[in-house]
Structures are given as C-alpha cells and as structure tokens.
Scaffold this active site. Structure first.
Site, PDB file in Angstrom:
ATOM      1  N   SER A  48       0.837  -1.200   0.000  1.00 35.51           N
ATOM      2  CA  SER A  48       0.000   0.000   0.000  1.00 35.51           C
ATOM      3  C   SER A  48       0.878   1.260   0.000  1.00 35.51           C
ATOM      4  CB  SER A  48      -0.875  -0.041   1.256  1.00 35.51           C
ATOM      5  OG  SER A  48      -1.492   1.179   1.514  1.00 35.51           O
ATOM      6  N   LEU A  50       3.187   4.347   0.118  1.00 30.91           N
ATOM      7  CA  LEU A  50       4.560   4.645  -0.284  1.00 30.91           C
ATOM      8  C   LEU A  50       5.317   3.384  -0.699  1.00 30.91           C
ATOM      9  CD1 LEU A  50       6.914   6.605  -0.648  1.00 30.91           C
ATOM     10  CD2 LEU A  50       7.366   6.420   1.818  1.00 30.91           C
ATOM     11  N   SER A 177       9.523  10.030   9.748  1.00 31.23           N
ATOM     12  CA  SER A 177       8.470  11.023   9.537  1.00 31.23           C
ATOM     13  C   SER A 177       8.990  12.352  10.082  1.00 31.23           C
ATOM     14  CB  SER A 177       7.223  10.595  10.302  1.00 31.23           C
ATOM     15  OG  SER A 177       6.339  11.669  10.497  1.00 31.23           O
ATOM     16  N   TYR A 190       2.407   7.270  17.870  1.00 28.69           N
ATOM     17  CA  TYR A 190       3.117   7.319  16.582  1.00 28.69           C
ATOM     18  C   TYR A 190       4.407   8.125  16.705  1.00 28.69           C
ATOM     19  CZ  TYR A 190       3.791   8.115  11.521  1.00 28.69           C
ATOM     20  OH  TYR A 190       4.295   8.185  10.252  1.00 28.69           O
ATOM     21  N   THR A 227      -1.635   8.736   1.085  1.00 28.42           N
ATOM     22  CA  THR A 227      -1.756   7.273   1.176  1.00 28.42           C
ATOM     23  C   THR A 227      -2.932   6.935   2.094  1.00 28.42           C
ATOM     24  OG1 THR A 227      -0.457   7.002   3.202  1.00 28.42           O
ATOM     25  CG2 THR A 227       0.774   7.111   1.136  1.00 28.42           C
TER      26      THR A 227
HETATM   27  N1  NAP Z   1       1.280   8.965   4.669  1.00 26.43           N
HETATM   28  C1  NAP Z   1       1.926   9.883   5.347  1.00 26.43           C
HETATM   29  O1  NAP Z   1       1.435  11.016   5.480  1.00 26.43           O
HETATM   30  C2  NAP Z   1       3.256   9.589   5.962  1.00 26.43           C
HETATM   31  C3  NAP Z   1       4.024  10.646   6.454  1.00 26.43           C
HETATM   32  C4  NAP Z   1       5.261  10.378   7.025  1.00 26.43           C
HETATM   33  C5  NAP Z   1       5.721   9.083   7.116  1.00 26.43           C
HETATM   34  N2  NAP Z   1       4.957   8.053   6.643  1.00 26.43           N
HETATM   35  C6  NAP Z   1       5.466   6.681   6.787  1.00 26.43           C
HETATM   36  O2  NAP Z   1       5.485   6.047   5.521  1.00 26.43           O
HETATM   37  C7  NAP Z   1       5.463   4.632   5.716  1.00 26.43           C
HETATM   38  C8  NAP Z   1       4.457   4.008   4.757  1.00 26.43           C
HETATM   39  O3  NAP Z   1       3.145   4.381   5.133  1.00 26.43           O
HETATM   40  P1  NAP Z   1       2.001   4.761   4.078  1.00 26.43           P
HETATM   41  O4  NAP Z   1       1.740   6.203   4.236  1.00 26.43           O
HETATM   42  O5  NAP Z   1       2.323   4.222   2.767  1.00 26.43           O
HETATM   43  O6  NAP Z   1       0.740   4.007   4.772  1.00 26.43           O
HETATM   44  P2  NAP Z   1      -0.128   2.755   4.307  1.00 26.43           P
HETATM   45  O7  NAP Z   1      -0.708   3.015   2.973  1.00 26.43           O
HETATM   46  O8  NAP Z   1      -1.048   2.494   5.446  1.00 26.43           O
HETATM   47  O9  NAP Z   1       0.943   1.574   4.183  1.00 26.43           O
HETATM   48  C9  NAP Z   1       1.517   0.984   5.307  1.00 26.43           C
HETATM   49  C10 NAP Z   1       2.197  -0.304   4.894  1.00 26.43           C
HETATM   50  O10 NAP Z   1       2.768  -0.917   6.057  1.00 26.43           O
HETATM   51  C11 NAP Z   1       2.371  -2.276   6.112  1.00 26.43           C
HETATM   52  N3  NAP Z   1       2.223  -2.745   7.493  1.00 26.43           N
HETATM   53  C12 NAP Z   1       1.413  -2.242   8.460  1.00 26.43           C
HETATM   54  N4  NAP Z   1       1.477  -3.003   9.556  1.00 26.43           N
HETATM   55  C13 NAP Z   1       2.345  -4.019   9.278  1.00 26.43           C
HETATM   56  C14 NAP Z   1       2.799  -5.146  10.001  1.00 26.43           C
HETATM   57  N5  NAP Z   1       2.379  -5.427  11.247  1.00 26.43           N
HETATM   58  N6  NAP Z   1       3.689  -5.975   9.425  1.00 26.43           N
HETATM   59  C15 NAP Z   1       4.102  -5.744   8.165  1.00 26.43           C
HETATM   60  N7  NAP Z   1       3.701  -4.706   7.420  1.00 26.43           N
HETATM   61  C16 NAP Z   1       2.825  -3.856   7.967  1.00 26.43           C
HETATM   62  C17 NAP Z   1       1.045  -2.316   5.385  1.00 26.43           C
HETATM   63  O11 NAP Z   1       0.836  -3.609   4.810  1.00 26.43           O
HETATM   64  P3  NAP Z   1      -0.155  -4.750   5.383  1.00 26.43           P
HETATM   65  O12 NAP Z   1      -1.334  -4.060   5.974  1.00 26.43           O
HETATM   66  O13 NAP Z   1      -0.430  -5.576   4.180  1.00 26.43           O
HETATM   67  O14 NAP Z   1       0.682  -5.468   6.388  1.00 26.43           O
HETATM   68  C18 NAP Z   1       1.252  -1.312   4.274  1.00 26.43           C
HETATM   69  O15 NAP Z   1       1.871  -1.913   3.166  1.00 26.43           O
HETATM   70  C19 NAP Z   1       5.137   4.414   7.196  1.00 26.43           C
HETATM   71  O16 NAP Z   1       6.319   4.090   7.885  1.00 26.43           O
HETATM   72  C20 NAP Z   1       4.628   5.769   7.647  1.00 26.43           C
HETATM   73  O17 NAP Z   1       4.815   5.988   9.017  1.00 26.43           O
HETATM   74  C21 NAP Z   1       3.749   8.276   6.054  1.00 26.43           C
HETATM   75  C1  NAG Z   2      -7.072   2.522   0.193  1.00 26.47           C
HETATM   76  O1  NAG Z   2      -8.343   2.427   0.768  1.00 26.47           O
HETATM   77  C2  NAG Z   2      -9.400   2.370  -0.167  1.00 26.47           C
HETATM   78  C3  NAG Z   2     -10.713   2.428   0.626  1.00 26.47           C
HETATM   79  O2  NAG Z   2     -10.756   1.411   1.600  1.00 26.47           O
HETATM   80  C4  NAG Z   2      -9.266   1.094  -1.003  1.00 26.47           C
HETATM   81  O3  NAG Z   2     -10.287   1.030  -1.977  1.00 26.47           O
HETATM   82  C5  NAG Z   2      -7.899   1.104  -1.683  1.00 26.47           C
HETATM   83  O4  NAG Z   2      -7.702  -0.116  -2.359  1.00 26.47           O
HETATM   84  C6  NAG Z   2      -6.790   1.301  -0.659  1.00 26.47           C
HETATM   85  N1  NAG Z   2      -5.521   1.449  -1.358  1.00 26.47           N
HETATM   86  C7  NAG Z   2      -4.465   0.723  -1.072  1.00 26.47           C
HETATM   87  C8  NAG Z   2      -3.270   0.986  -1.908  1.00 26.47           C
HETATM   88  O5  NAG Z   2      -4.446  -0.091  -0.164  1.00 26.47           O
END
Ligand code: NAP
Ligand code: NAG
Length: 305
Positions: A48, A50, A177, A190, A227
C-alpha cells in the site's frame, strides 16, 4: 532603453543556462535510475501507499524486488500488474511478513536473502499510525505501535545488517516522519515510535561507519503523503481509525516521494527531509526556542479538543 538592452542580452543567456541545467538534471536522473538495474531491493510495507509506489518505481528501474507485508494477496496482485505492464523487468517476489510477530522476522529475513543470494538495499517502510488522546489510550496500542514501527524494524535491520557486514556493502533505508523529530498532540504513540526509530538509525549509522564503511544508512523523514495511512491508523481503543485525514489526502504524491528516495540512495545521503517550510521551522523551533514550540503545540491541542 539601456535596461531593455540588458534584458535582450540576458534572456538568451538565461534560457541557454536553463537548458544546460535541465539537460544536466536529466542526465543525472538517468544515471540514478540506471544505478538500480539488477540491484536486489527488499521493501517492507509494499502492499500500500509509499511502499507500493517504491515498488513501482524500482521495478521500472530494473531492480530485483522482494516485496513484503501482511496482505500477501495485495502483493500478488501488485506483482501480476507489474509483470503485465513492464514485462522487461524482473518478476518481484512477494513475501508474507508481520512485523508484530517479532520471533518470525529473522527467519523471514533469512529467506529474503536466499531468494537471490544477496540483498543490496533494504527499505524499512512498513508502518502504522495512530490518532487518540493519551488519557483514553490503551497501553496495548502503545505496545502495538512500538512493536511494528520500532522493534519489528530493528529485528529486520539487524538480520540484514549481519548480511551486509559479511558482503561488505549495502544500503539501509528507514522511513521515519517529520514526527521522528517533533511530537504533535493526539499522535503520542506514533510520534514516540518514530522518535525511537530515528534515535536507533543515528546510532546505527555511526556504529556501521566505524566497522563497515561500505554500508550506507539513510533516514527519510517525509511530511504528509497521499496514502491510506490514516485509514489504517489505530484509535485509542485499538480499533481502526478508518478516516481519510484532509492533511493526508492533500499530501505529496507517493511516486514523487519514491523517486526522491531513489535519488537520495544514489547520492548516498544520510538523511532526507521531504516536508514543507512550516514543518522544518517547527523542528528548528523545538530545539532552539522550545518554549515557543510548546505554546504552539498547546494551541494546536486546544483547537483539536
Ligand atoms: N502517509 C503519510 O502522510 C506519511 C508521512 C510520514 C511518514 N509516513 C510513513 O510512511 C510509511 C508508509 O506508510 P504509508 O503512508 O504508505 O501508509 P499505508 O498506505 O497504510 O501503508 C503501510 C504499509 O505498512 C504495512 N504494514 C502495516 N502493519 C504491518 C505489520 N504489522 N507488518 C508488516 N507490514 C505492515 C502495510 O501492509 P499490510 O497491511 O499488508 O501489512 C502497508 O503496506 C510508514 O512508515 C509511515 O509511518 C507516512
Ligand atoms: C485505500 O483504501 C481504499 C478504501 O478502503 C481502497 O479502496 C484502496 O484499495 C486502498 N488502497 C491501497 C493501496 O491499499
């Protein structure tokens, strides 16, 4: 009149220099893209956001990818899509990994190394967020965030680092972050987990530089990225927050962030900040004028209650 003459002269010169600059940037960009060809890259949290964007970007650059997360179906779908759209690339290998199951991590990491016999780059991107008030948050939520965002990452990094020390090279990337450096109200679990990770990464960089200078350590500290992070965040009782925050929805394009990370790896940067001027100012305030920072955060907390 004389001003106009100057302008006449300046315009072609400036456009020529711009053109040279653009060409230079372009060739540099091509160079960094080429540098990932045939490299083995292990990306956590690839199902998902990033991590998915990093997977797309490095697949296009010709890397051999090992993509990990809990949701193996999503990883399989992503692999199939990439193989179909860019058949000239290597076939990515999905790997089921749950960072909350600490005692399974070492074995899974070992099997990741065995897939191609080595790993060149590990990107610790998986992570989970949180929204809630400290006084109503279960201790389990704190433990959960700390396990996934901190202990789990350490266990992956330790196993891969042993391998990197043996082969004498490697790149360790950790996605932190802006909240690795400053805490904001209602994000305690967090912010604390990201602060801990940042502290670990700084020690890791220093220690490895003395025992194996061939290993690079990069900490990435992004601001908001568009994301599903807030949808997947935990609330104070451990349930899913399941709302898209406006700040996240208006955040940076994950593919742009992924490209910036690739460029930073190529340039062997130690830290990469991808955030607004306001975020950078807040970090400076925290360390140089802490009392001012505390006032601003208390205002922010009031606004949110
Ligand atoms: N989005 C922002 O605004 C933002 C800002 C600063 C930093 N970040 C950082 O960027 C990174 C990526 O986050 P994202 O924004 O891309 O969020 P995201 O779309 O929620 O993706 C999070 C990813 O982490 C995996 N994950 C979560 N729990 C896990 C577990 N227990 N074991 C293994 N994998 C796990 C999820 O995969 P599964 O659910 O399939 O396990 C998913 O692939 C994170 O470290 C986040 O803190 C994000
Ligand atoms: C993000 O969430 C939406 C709504 O639940 C979902 O349709 C979409 O597939 C999700 N995207 C990723 C990359 O997980």
């Amino acid at each position: 009149m004389s001003l106009l003459c100057h302008l006449n002269w300046l315009l072609p010169v400036s456009s020529v220099s711009w053109l040279i600059y653009a060409l230079f940037k372009r060739s540099n960009r091509q160079k960094y893209k080429d540098s990932f060809k045939d490299k083995v890259i292990f990306i956590t949290g690839a199902s998902s956001g990033l991590g998915e964007a990093l997977t797309r970007v490095f697949h296009k650059f010709g890397a051999k990818l090992i993509i990990a997360a809990r949701n193996i179906e999503k990883l399989n779908v992503l692999r199939d899509e990439l193989v179909e759209n860019y058949p000239e690339g290597y076939r990515p290998t999905p790997l089921e990994l749950d960072l909350s199951k600490i005692d399974t991590i070492r074995q899974i990491t070992k099997s990741a190394i065995d897939i191609h016999g080595n790993i060149d780059i590990i990107i610790n991107n998986a992570g989970i967020s949180y929204r809630g008030a400290i006084i109503s948050t279960d201790i389990n939520v704190y433990q959960n965030l700390m396990t996934v965002n901190y202990f789990g990452q350490i266990e992956v990094i330790k196993a891969i680092t042993e391998h990197f020390v043996t082969i004498g090279k490697g790149t360790i990337v950790g996605v932190g972050s802006v909240q690795s450096q400053i805490s904001i109200p209602y994000r305690s679990a967090y912010s604390a987990s990201k602060h801990a990770f940042q502290a670990f990464m700084d020690c890791l960089r220093a220690e490895l530089s003395s025992i194996q200078p061939g290993i690079d350590v990069l900490a990435v500290n992004p601001g908001y990225i568009r994301t599903n992070l807030s949808l997947n965040a935990l609330s104070s009782d451990g349930s899913l927050y399941n709302k898209m925050d406006e700040t996240t929805a208006l955040g940076m394009d994950p593919e742009i962030v992924a490209n910036e990370i690739a460029a930073a790896i190529y340039q062997k940067k130690k830290e990469l900040f991808l955030s607004s001027v306001t975020h950078r100012l807040a970090i400076i305030l925290r360390y140089l004028f802490p009392n001012l920072f505390f006032i601003l955060m208390s205002k922010r907390a009031k606004k949110l209650t």
